[in-house]
Design a protein around this motif. Structure first.
Motif, PDB file in Angstrom:
ATOM      1  N   ALA A 191       0.714  -1.468   0.027  1.00  0.00           N
ATOM      2  CA  ALA A 191      -0.032  -0.125   0.058  1.00  0.00           C
ATOM      3  C   ALA A 191       0.981   1.212  -0.055  1.00  0.00           C
ATOM      4  N   VAL A 192       0.975   1.921  -1.157  1.00  0.00           N
ATOM      5  CA  VAL A 192       1.826   2.999  -1.366  1.00  0.00           C
ATOM      6  C   VAL A 192       1.265   4.413  -1.060  1.00  0.00           C
ATOM      7  N   GLY A 193       0.006   4.549  -1.056  1.00  0.00           N
ATOM      8  CA  GLY A 193      -0.788   5.925  -1.125  1.00  0.00           C
ATOM      9  C   GLY A 193      -2.241   5.673  -1.320  1.00  0.00           C
ATOM     10  N   ALA A 194      -2.973   6.728  -1.667  1.00  0.00           N
ATOM     11  CA  ALA A 194      -4.419   6.826  -1.884  1.00  0.00           C
ATOM     12  C   ALA A 194      -4.821   7.745  -2.699  1.00  0.00           C
ATOM     13  N   ILE A 195      -5.995   7.473  -3.483  1.00  0.00           N
ATOM     14  CA  ILE A 195      -6.850   8.576  -4.203  1.00  0.00           C
ATOM     15  C   ILE A 195      -7.895   8.693  -3.241  1.00  0.00           C
ATOM     16  N   VAL A 196      -8.052  10.089  -3.181  1.00  0.00           N
ATOM     17  CA  VAL A 196      -9.123  10.885  -2.466  1.00  0.00           C
ATOM     18  C   VAL A 196     -10.005  11.643  -3.253  1.00  0.00           C
ATOM     19  N   PHE A 197     -11.323  11.486  -3.195  1.00  0.00           N
ATOM     20  CA  PHE A 197     -12.175  12.395  -3.723  1.00  0.00           C
ATOM     21  C   PHE A 197     -12.936  13.104  -2.746  1.00  0.00           C
ATOM     22  N   LEU A 198     -13.204  14.223  -2.606  1.00  0.00           N
ATOM     23  CA  LEU A 198     -13.654  15.023  -1.698  1.00  0.00           C
ATOM     24  C   LEU A 198     -14.879  15.891  -2.106  1.00  0.00           C
ATOM     25  N   ASN A 199     -15.862  16.015  -1.378  1.00  0.00           N
ATOM     26  CA  ASN A 199     -16.884  16.860  -2.091  1.00  0.00           C
ATOM     27  C   ASN A 199     -17.499  17.956  -0.900  1.00  0.00           C
ATOM     28  N   ARG A 200     -17.907  18.952  -1.538  1.00  0.00           N
ATOM     29  CA  ARG A 200     -18.370  20.104  -0.712  1.00  0.00           C
ATOM     30  C   ARG A 200     -19.689  20.530  -0.997  1.00  0.00           C
ATOM     31  N   GLU A 201     -20.436  19.755  -2.273  1.00  0.00           N
ATOM     32  CA  GLU A 201     -21.572  20.135  -2.561  1.00  0.00           C
ATOM     33  C   GLU A 201     -22.868  19.119  -1.893  1.00  0.00           C
ATOM     34  N   GLU A 202     -23.414  19.791  -0.769  1.00  0.00           N
ATOM     35  CA  GLU A 202     -24.565  18.790  -0.297  1.00  0.00           C
ATOM     36  C   GLU A 202     -25.437  18.199  -1.252  1.00  0.00           C
ATOM     37  N   GLU A 203     -26.185  18.907  -2.245  1.00  0.00           N
ATOM     38  CA  GLU A 203     -26.941  18.462  -2.926  1.00  0.00           C
ATOM     39  C   GLU A 203     -26.471  17.714  -4.199  1.00  0.00           C
ATOM     40  N   GLN A 204     -25.198  17.498  -4.225  1.00  0.00           N
ATOM     41  CA  GLN A 204     -24.494  16.630  -5.327  1.00  0.00           C
ATOM     42  C   GLN A 204     -23.760  15.636  -4.480  1.00  0.00           C
ATOM     43  N   LYS A 205     -24.397  14.394  -4.696  1.00  0.00           N
ATOM     44  CA  LYS A 205     -23.734  13.371  -3.650  1.00  0.00           C
ATOM     45  C   LYS A 205     -22.869  12.396  -4.515  1.00  0.00           C
ATOM     46  N   PHE A 206     -22.075  11.845  -3.961  1.00  0.00           N
ATOM     47  CA  PHE A 206     -21.043  10.887  -4.642  1.00  0.00           C
ATOM     48  C   PHE A 206     -21.995   9.515  -4.735  1.00  0.00           C
TER      49      PHE A 206
ATOM     50  N   ARG B 156      -5.935   1.535  -9.308  1.00  0.00           N
ATOM     51  CA  ARG B 156      -5.181   0.518  -9.871  1.00  0.00           C
ATOM     52  C   ARG B 156      -4.270   0.847 -11.119  1.00  0.00           C
ATOM     53  N   PHE B 157      -4.892   1.780 -11.604  1.00  0.00           N
ATOM     54  CA  PHE B 157      -3.953   2.425 -12.914  1.00  0.00           C
ATOM     55  C   PHE B 157      -2.463   3.091 -12.218  1.00  0.00           C
ATOM     56  N   LEU B 158      -2.751   3.785 -11.442  1.00  0.00           N
ATOM     57  CA  LEU B 158      -1.545   4.229 -10.725  1.00  0.00           C
ATOM     58  C   LEU B 158      -0.398   3.103  -9.998  1.00  0.00           C
ATOM     59  N   GLY B 159      -1.169   2.404  -9.204  1.00  0.00           N
ATOM     60  CA  GLY B 159      -0.476   0.949  -8.774  1.00  0.00           C
ATOM     61  C   GLY B 159       0.181   0.068  -9.926  1.00  0.00           C
ATOM     62  N   CYS B 160      -0.464   0.120 -11.046  1.00  0.00           N
ATOM     63  CA  CYS B 160       0.260  -0.586 -12.087  1.00  0.00           C
ATOM     64  C   CYS B 160       1.582   0.358 -12.645  1.00  0.00           C
ATOM     65  N   GLN B 161       1.342   1.593 -12.845  1.00  0.00           N
ATOM     66  CA  GLN B 161       2.394   2.354 -13.237  1.00  0.00           C
ATOM     67  C   GLN B 161       3.755   2.520 -12.387  1.00  0.00           C
ATOM     68  N   LEU B 162       3.389   1.866 -11.173  1.00  0.00           N
ATOM     69  CA  LEU B 162       4.614   1.957 -10.243  1.00  0.00           C
ATOM     70  C   LEU B 162       5.464   0.615 -10.406  1.00  0.00           C
ATOM     71  N   THR B 163       5.017  -0.304 -10.832  1.00  0.00           N
ATOM     72  CA  THR B 163       5.613  -1.589 -10.947  1.00  0.00           C
ATOM     73  C   THR B 163       6.829  -1.823 -12.111  1.00  0.00           C
TER      74      THR B 163
END
Length: 180
Positions: free
Chosen positions: A145-160, A173-180
């Protein structure tokens, strides 16, 4: 460069001890990889190695593309710092250390999809701006485990939804593959 006043000798196996105070300040833990640089004047520099950080501007451009497409804040971290961030709150989060809570999420390889009131909600950095929702997906490379992808939302009306979860997973997965 800043002098510390600390002098150490190299032992017969070529090892040198990095003082505890410096390891604590730089958040270097046992087993952490260090990169070694030299210059023409004979200076040796040890830098904590970050495989994710080695992407340079490409990872920043990738974060920016995702943030614009999804309409949210996107952070890409290694295990210690925010490597790239795009979207709202960029100035407060850029190049800051990640929280211990996020380090645990990464090391436990958990995907988090949480709202602010949830007990699973994880602050990314100490100086986090206010967000109401997040998606966190660890980046795994060669089984580590080398890091993380984080999505953050400020919009109450627009839910993930499921789309953001899948995009976060695909990006990790894409970033993980690029590191190998």
């Amino acid at each position: 460069m800043k002098a510390t006043g600390i002098v150490r000798r190299i032992d017969d196996l070529g090892r040198i001890v990095i003082p505890k105070e410096i390891r604590k300040t730089l958040k270097i833990r046992e087993g952490d990889p260090l990169e070694i640089f030299t210059d023409r004047e004979g200076m040796v520099v040890l830098k904590k190695y970050s495989p994710v950080g080695g992407f340079g501007t490409a990872v920043t451009q990738y974060a920016q593309s995702l943030a614009e497409s999804l309409g949210c804040t996107v952070c890409i971290t290694d295990n210690d710092t925010v490597i790239a961030v795009a979207g709202a709150g960029k100035k407060q989060m850029e190049e800051n250390y990640v929280t211990e809570q996020l380090r645990e999420v990464i090391s436990e390889r958990k995907q988090v999809f949480a709202e602010e009131e949830s007990k699973e909600f994880c602050k990314i950095t100490v100086e986090d701006p206010q967000f109401c929702e997040e998606v966190i997906t660890p980046v795994i490379s060669d089984g580590d485990a080398v890091g993380a992808i984080v999505f953050l939302n400020r919009e109450e009306e627009q839910k993930f939804g499921k789309a953001e979860l899948k995009i976060a997973r695909a990006t990790a997965r894409f970033l993980g593959c690029q590191l190998t």
